[in-house]
Design an enzyme around this catalytic site. Structure first.
Site, short mmCIF file in Angstrom:
data_model
loop_
_atom_site.label_atom_id
_atom_site.label_comp_id
_atom_site.label_asym_id
_atom_site.label_seq_id
_atom_site.Cartn_x
_atom_site.Cartn_y
_atom_site.Cartn_z
N LYS A 17 52.25 32.87 48.17
CA LYS A 17 51.86 32.97 49.60
C LYS A 17 50.51 32.31 49.83
O LYS A 17 49.72 32.11 48.90
CB LYS A 17 51.80 34.44 50.05
CG LYS A 17 50.74 35.31 49.32
CD LYS A 17 49.33 35.27 49.91
CE LYS A 17 48.35 36.11 49.11
NZ LYS A 17 46.95 35.73 49.29
N ASP A 142 49.06 43.25 47.57
CA ASP A 142 49.83 42.11 48.07
C ASP A 142 51.33 42.25 47.81
O ASP A 142 52.12 41.42 48.27
CB ASP A 142 49.35 40.80 47.39
CG ASP A 142 48.04 40.31 47.98
OD1 ASP A 142 47.64 40.80 49.06
OD2 ASP A 142 47.41 39.44 47.34
O1 C5P Z 1 45.48 46.18 45.16
P1 C5P Z 1 44.96 45.25 44.13
O2 C5P Z 1 44.99 45.86 42.76
O3 C5P Z 1 45.62 43.91 44.15
O4 C5P Z 1 43.43 44.99 44.48
C1 C5P Z 1 42.52 44.46 43.57
C2 C5P Z 1 41.12 44.83 44.01
O5 C5P Z 1 40.80 44.15 45.22
C3 C5P Z 1 40.95 46.29 44.33
O6 C5P Z 1 40.58 47.01 43.18
C4 C5P Z 1 39.85 46.28 45.38
O7 C5P Z 1 38.60 46.20 44.75
C5 C5P Z 1 40.07 44.96 46.09
N1 C5P Z 1 40.82 45.12 47.36
C6 C5P Z 1 40.17 45.68 48.45
N2 C5P Z 1 40.86 45.83 49.63
C7 C5P Z 1 42.13 45.40 49.75
C8 C5P Z 1 42.78 44.81 48.66
C9 C5P Z 1 42.09 44.69 47.48
O8 C5P Z 1 39.01 46.07 48.38
N3 C5P Z 1 42.76 45.55 50.91
#
Ligand code: C5P
Length: 293
Positions: A17, A142
């Site tokens: 994406k 995501d």
């Molecule tokens: O959800 P995911 O593990 O992909 O996110 C990785 C990191 O990105 C999270 O630990 C967080 O620090 C940050 N993040 C965030 N807000 C979001 C998505 C991700 O702060 N909406």
């Protein structure tokens, strides 16, 4: 998500994406950030091949850049589906990697989403959309979008996905510098700088709804871009190189560091020439296109 049945195996196309815009609304109590963004699937995809095995989860890949153990999002997704459905079988997952890793293209997330869809289909588990969405949300921010794909308005921390009418198909030039970035680090640094680009969410959504042309001057932007540029100065250099060739709709995707240009018809030729003559040898560079799912 396209699914093919091969002799005793199932293949799912896991599309990458890009973010047409990304607005950070604020830090939440759980450490995540509330966001508003339009995500758009692109044709570039990994292939996920699923088959049964006696027990356990085994990940294999043609890439040495991804972990093959329980830290892989595809592994986590398989485990979550197996636990939820009490599936009495093991699963082999082969990841044919084409999407650059740690790039802002949701490579790991789309593999995980395809594993959820794929295992559900392969074993006829009858998980409904809401159940799959719930599993996706538990794997990463995501992953819910990647389950749906196409064009979508995504909010919350990524779990609120509203599918939109598809944008007119466009070619997309992707350039990823070698350096990788940690999403966590980018968001942390964002909190120190609190960049606000006044992205006009409603206006941009109505441009998509009314099938109007996407013009950069309407405010399409990514509020993480200036942060990533601090850690990876190549993002700035690449963007400048593309802008100098009059590719106006040029932006970083996600937390980066991939830079993309959305191309109109007359820019397609310019983009091919850019790819042929790209001066930075260690970059990943390719032309793909938006994908309606
Ligand atoms: O959800 P995911 O593990 O992909 O996110 C990785 C990191 O990105 C999270 O630990 C967080 O620090 C940050 N993040 C965030 N807000 C979001 C998505 C991700 O702060 N909406």
């Amino acid at each position: 998500m396209v699914v093919y049945n091969l002799k005793g195996k199932l293949k799912v196309l896991a599309h990458a994406k890009i973010n047409l815009f990304l607005k950070v609304k604020g830090l939440r109590n759980d450490g995540y950030h509330n966001l508003e963004m339009v995500m758009q699937s692109i044709k570039l995809h990994d292939n996920i091949i699923i088959s049964a095995k006696e027990s356990g989860i085994k990940i294999e890949s043609n890439s040495n850049k991804i972990p093959l153990d329980s830290t892989n999002l595809a592994y986590k997704a398989a485990k979550a589906v197996i636990n939820k459905t009490r599936l009495d079988s093991g699963v082999n997952i082969y990841i044919e990697k084409n999407i650059p890793v740690a790039a802002g293209l949701a490579g790991g997330s789309t593999d995980a989403a395809s594993v959820i869809t794929g295992i559900n289909k392969y074993f006829n588990l009858r998980l409904n959309k809401a159940e799959m969405h719930q599993i996706a949300e538990s794997i990463g921010s995501d992953v819910p979008f990647c389950l749906t794909g196409g064009t979508a308005f995504v909010s919350g921390r990524g779990e609120i996905v509203k599918k939109m009418s598809p944008i007119i198909k466009k070619k997309v030039l992707l350039v990823k510098p070698k350096q990788e970035v940690s999403t966590k680090k980018i968001y942390k640094l964002y909190d120190e700088y609190n960049i606000n680009k006044n992205i006009p969410t409603d206006k941009l959504l109505s441009i998509i709804k009314n099938n109007k042309e996407l013009l950069i001057e309407d405010g399409w932007a990514n509020e993480l871009e200036d942060i990533t540029k601090k850690l990876v100065p190549e993002v700035k250099k690449i963007k400048q190189l593309l802008k100098n060739k009059s590719l106006d709709f040029t932006m970083m995707t996600g937390s980066g560091p991939t830079v993309y240009s959305l191309l109109d018809q007359k820019q397609e030729k310019i983009a091919s020439e850019i790819v042929s003559n790209w001066p930075r040898e260690s970059d990943f560079i390719t032309i793909t296109e938006t994908k309606n799912l």
